[in-house]
Motif scaffolding. Structure first.
Motif, PDB file in Angstrom:
ATOM      1  N   LYS A  92      -3.240  -2.235   6.447  1.00  0.00           N
ATOM      2  CA  LYS A  92      -2.219  -2.078   5.407  1.00  0.00           C
ATOM      3  C   LYS A  92      -2.816  -2.241   4.011  1.00  0.00           C
ATOM      4  CE  LYS A  92       1.121  -2.185   8.543  1.00  0.00           C
ATOM      5  NZ  LYS A  92       1.623  -0.972   9.076  1.00  0.00           N
ATOM      6  N   ASP A  95      -3.853   1.133   1.766  1.00  0.00           N
ATOM      7  CA  ASP A  95      -2.898   1.758   0.843  1.00  0.00           C
ATOM      8  C   ASP A  95      -2.808   0.972  -0.460  1.00  0.00           C
ATOM      9  OD1 ASP A  95      -2.273   3.849   2.533  1.00  0.00           O
ATOM     10  OD2 ASP A  95      -0.539   2.830   3.401  1.00  0.00           O
ATOM     11  N   LEU A  98      -5.938   1.716  -2.573  1.00  0.00           N
ATOM     12  CA  LEU A  98      -5.850   3.004  -3.268  1.00  0.00           C
ATOM     13  C   LEU A  98      -4.878   2.935  -4.433  1.00  0.00           C
ATOM     14  CD1 LEU A  98      -5.863   5.446  -0.221  1.00  0.00           C
ATOM     15  CD2 LEU A  98      -7.729   4.995  -1.833  1.00  0.00           C
ATOM     16  N   TRP A  99      -3.737   2.299  -4.202  1.00  0.00           N
ATOM     17  CA  TRP A  99      -2.750   2.150  -5.263  1.00  0.00           C
ATOM     18  C   TRP A  99      -3.352   1.369  -6.431  1.00  0.00           C
ATOM     19  CZ3 TRP A  99      -0.563  -1.781  -7.982  1.00  0.00           C
ATOM     20  CH2 TRP A  99       0.534  -1.462  -8.767  1.00  0.00           C
TER      21      TRP A  99
END
Length: 109
Positions: A92, A95, A98-99
């Motif tokens: 998890k 993500d 990357l954000w």
């Protein structure tokens, strides 16, 4: 039973909702770093300590004990590694990583 456990009060939650317990655990010093470094696979205590910028042995032992009690990390012959649940959790993080990279770039504009 670990100090932080679903159903037990934690910072920000008197009910100990699982998400609040998880966020409290992840907010402890060195926890995220340990989990992040264990994504690469099984490592010895000494190697993990080096990967974590030479965190003190006491702090690392404390984090690993709590993460083992919460079934996120396990000790094998090869050293410490993520459990199945630990692997699911760190997946998890991809993500979020990357954000955070995109967010960081937007701040520089």
């Amino acid at each position: 039973m670990p100090a932080r456990y679903p159903g037990k009060p934690v910072r920000g939650s008197s009910t100990g909702r699982p998400i609040m317990v998880l966020l409290d655990v992840l907010g402890q010093k060195w926890t995220l770093r340990v989990l992040w470094e264990l994504q690469a696979g099984c490592v010895s205590f000494r190697t993990l300590r080096g990967l974590c910028d030479d965190v003190s042995p006491t702090s690392l032992h404390k984090r690993l004990r709590e993460l083992r009690e919460l079934h996120l990390v396990e000790l094998k012959e090869c050293g410490f590694q993520l459990t199945e649940k630990g692997t699911e959790l760190t997946a998890k993080f991809a993500d979020l990583h990357l954000w955070a990279e995109e967010w960081s770039k937007s701040l520089k504009k």
